[in-house]
Design an enzyme around this catalytic site. Structure first.
Site, PDB file in Angstrom:
ATOM      1  N   ASN A 175      46.483  -5.806  -5.216  1.00  0.00           N
ATOM      2  CA  ASN A 175      47.148  -5.331  -6.334  1.00  0.00           C
ATOM      3  C   ASN A 175      48.662  -5.741  -6.301  1.00  0.00           C
ATOM      4  OD1 ASN A 175      46.167  -2.610  -4.989  1.00  0.00           O
ATOM      5  ND2 ASN A 175      47.447  -1.860  -6.513  1.00  0.00           N
ATOM      6  N   ASP A 176      49.424  -4.690  -6.471  1.00  0.00           N
ATOM      7  CA  ASP A 176      50.825  -4.771  -6.636  1.00  0.00           C
ATOM      8  C   ASP A 176      51.542  -5.740  -5.438  1.00  0.00           C
ATOM      9  OD1 ASP A 176      50.119  -2.455  -7.900  1.00  0.00           O
ATOM     10  OD2 ASP A 176      51.719  -1.307  -7.450  1.00  0.00           O
ATOM     11  N   GLU A 216      55.633   3.778 -13.376  1.00  0.00           N
ATOM     12  CA  GLU A 216      55.325   3.288 -11.927  1.00  0.00           C
ATOM     13  C   GLU A 216      56.222   2.140 -11.515  1.00  0.00           C
ATOM     14  OE1 GLU A 216      50.970   3.560 -10.718  1.00  0.00           O
ATOM     15  OE2 GLU A 216      50.794   2.415 -12.617  1.00  0.00           O
ATOM     16  N   TRP A 231      40.272  -7.013  -2.067  1.00  0.00           N
ATOM     17  CA  TRP A 231      40.966  -6.420  -3.251  1.00  0.00           C
ATOM     18  C   TRP A 231      42.594  -6.498  -2.975  1.00  0.00           C
ATOM     19  CZ3 TRP A 231      41.072  -3.922  -8.181  1.00  0.00           C
ATOM     20  CH2 TRP A 231      41.895  -3.227  -8.433  1.00  0.00           C
ATOM     21  N   ARG A 269      56.249   8.109  -7.103  1.00  0.00           N
ATOM     22  CA  ARG A 269      56.075   6.932  -5.990  1.00  0.00           C
ATOM     23  C   ARG A 269      56.687   5.438  -6.504  1.00  0.00           C
ATOM     24  NH1 ARG A 269      51.402   8.076  -9.119  1.00  0.00           N
ATOM     25  NH2 ARG A 269      50.918   6.580 -10.457  1.00  0.00           N
TER      26      ARG A 269
HETATM   27  N1  DQQ Z   1      49.723   0.717  -7.254  1.00  0.00           N
HETATM   28  C1  DQQ Z   1      49.828   1.374  -6.182  1.00  0.00           C
HETATM   29  C2  DQQ Z   1      51.108   2.534  -6.707  1.00  0.00           C
HETATM   30  C3  DQQ Z   1      51.612   1.968  -7.910  1.00  0.00           C
HETATM   31  C4  DQQ Z   1      50.358   1.389  -8.714  1.00  0.00           C
HETATM   32  C5  DQQ Z   1      48.876   1.917  -5.583  1.00  0.00           C
HETATM   33  C6  DQQ Z   1      50.531   0.539  -9.508  1.00  0.00           C
HETATM   34  O1  DQQ Z   1      51.867   2.737  -5.606  1.00  0.00           O
HETATM   35  O2  DQQ Z   1      52.061   2.967  -8.608  1.00  0.00           O
HETATM   36  O3  DQQ Z   1      48.019   0.765  -5.159  1.00  0.00           O
HETATM   37  O4  DQQ Z   1      49.835  -0.536  -9.700  1.00  0.00           O
END
Ligand code: DQQ
Length: 474
Positions: free
Chosen positions: A36-37, A210, A34, A154
């Site tokens: 993500n960001d 976010e 996986w 965050r």
């Molecule tokens: N993904 C992260 C967070 C953020 C979110 C967690 C946005 O820090 O807010 O994996 O996709």
């Protein structure tokens, strides 16, 4: 032979990713699992570093680490070992969530979120960003301001100005709307809350914002946020005065459904470069079965051009062009033209169009020979819009889906429509700032064709097609 890692490091192999027809081959994604960001984007000593939210335990969100890749040219990436892992009993024991990278007195430093509860942490590196030490003082911001009732806390984004450090955090004020909180510090350790940079209204722009990015753009400032619950990316441009952003313009940044949680950084040329997470748009079970999930967008340059926001793919992407097919546009007289010489799932298509007020051009990509499976990408001059029609992208899915982005006819010069296809990834750039991303999952092995549909009125100046290189010989 690794360019970036230390000699005793075990190379990360990508061998098990072969034969997956949906897996991109010229966008960045890790070997497996996986992602993500994008996090901690930084240009440091001649190298671009891309860190990212990563789960080494599977193709689902959990046990969030920071993965790491490096590149000298923004497009050819080398995998490096994870930079951050949750520390048992530490402030980030439940996950190392998003954050940024800065250079503090010559020392590369991460500012990121540890979770449960959401707190802000620091880590530093003394070996060219390969290994990272978390500071014993963590967390450096242990709780939201006591006077605020927040919906999140965050994703720090940090910059230096006049000898002070500033930090913006993603947040939301309960029953009010998304909010970005501003802090300052002289040493990165002790932070003072300065107030909200901007607060939204939850009916219009969601309950929680976010992944903020905040930077100067021309003589204005730009704030980019990722919106809960909408799941899209929005920007505000305006004046930054006394710790607040006074927005003059706001809109959606990407008119698709996949792009999320982007991060921007400056490189040595002073370019503001953005990567975003292109989420999967297939089931969790399909992602886990594939063994990978998530891909980074192409690098996108954000600029102001003559007072207008410009989003364009970084020119380095042209390094990935391989086989070139120029299309003789004088042969396109309306109707459908099948380009039988092209059978590909990795393409760049560049249509240069004379500005007219009528007519449309549609590129039919990932098209099966019988035309039952195809994705239609259009520029319509009379509607002044681009669109991605996924109603028949996969024959097994019944979708009404039509993604649309406004795209004005330019008052001078040509309009470019630039389409990038990478297996399941589509990114479309049109005009100065129309950007639209989408994911498609065709089912037929022969959905590799390309056709062009034009209607009367459209005037094509040129149409060029390139097959794109494969970044990794799997
Ligand atoms: N993904 C992260 C967070 C953020 C979110 C967690 C946005 O820090 O807010 O994996 O996709």
């Amino acid at each position: 032979m690794s360019q970036f890692s230390t000699p005793n490091m075990t190379p990360i192999l990508r061998a098990d990713a072969v034969h997956d027809p949906h897996r991109p081959t010229y966008h960045y994604l890790p070997a497996r699992n996986w992602m993500n960001d994008p996090n901690g984007l930084i240009y440091w000593q001649g190298v671009y570093h891309l860190f990212y939210q990563y789960n080494p335990n599977g193709a689902f969100h959990g046990t969030i680490h920071w993965g790491h890749a490096a590149s000298r040219d923004l497009v050819h990436w080398e995998d490096l070992p994870s930079a951050l892992a949750p520390s048992p009993h530490g402030a980030d024991a439940e996950g190392c969530y998003s954050g940024c990278a800065i250079i503090n007195k010559g020392v590369p430093t991460f500012v990121y979120t540890g979770i449960e509860p959401e707190v802000q942490c620091l880590a530093t590196s003394t070996d060219d960003l390969i290994t990272w030490d978390k500071l014993a003082v963590n967390p450096v911001i242990a709780a939201p301001p006591p006077e605020l009732d927040v919906t999140g806390f965050r994703d720090p984004f940090v910059w230096q100005q006049d000898g002070m450090w500033y930090l913006v955090l993603g947040s939301g004020l309960k029953d009010i709307g998304g909010a970005i909180l501003l802090y300052s510090s002289s040493d990165l350790i002790t932070w003072e809350y300065r107030g909200p940079l901007l607060v939204g209204q939850q009916e219009a722009t969601g309950t929680m914002w976010e992944c903020p990015n905040f930077f100067s753009l021309g003589d204005r400032h730009m704030l980019i946020i990722s919106v809960i619950p909408d799941g899209n990316v929005r920007y505000f441009i305006g004046e930054y005065r006394e710790g607040q952003l006074i927005p003059e313009v706001t809109d959606v940044l990407d008119f698709g459904t996949s792009f999320y949680a982007p991060q921007t950084f400056l490189d040595a040329q002073g370019r503001r470069i953005m990567f975003g997470w292109l989420r999967e748009e297939r089931s969790r079970a399909a992602q886990i079965a594939a063994g990978w999930s998530g891909v980074q967008s192409l690098p996108i340059i954000i600029e102001e051009r003559a007072g207008v926001l410009s989003l364009q793919p970084a020119p380095e992407i042209e390094l990935l062009r391989a086989q070139h097919t120029p299309v003789d546009v004088s042969t396109l007289h309306g109707g459908l033209t099948v380009l039988s010489g092209i059978q590909s799932q990795t393409l760049e298509i560049l249509a240069t169009i004379d500005p007219t007020e009528t007519g449309a051009i549609t590129l039919l990509i990932r098209r099966s020979p019988d035309g039952n499976e195809e994705t239609r990408i259009s520029y319509d001059a009379s509607l002044q819009q681009i669109s991605v029609d996924r109603q028949r992208s996969a024959v097994n899915v019944d979708s009404e889906d039509l993604l649309v982005a406004p795209c004005q006819v330019p008052t001078q010069g040509l309009l470019s429509l630039r389409i990038f296809l990478d297996h399941s990834v589509i990114e479309v750039f049109a005009g100065v700032h129309a950007y639209l991303s989408a994911r498609i999952y065709p089912t037929k092995a022969d959905s590799l064709g390309l056709a062009i549909l034009t209607t009367t009125g459209i005037r094509l100046h040129a149409l060029d097609i390139w097959e794109m290189q494969v970044l990794w010989a799997e």
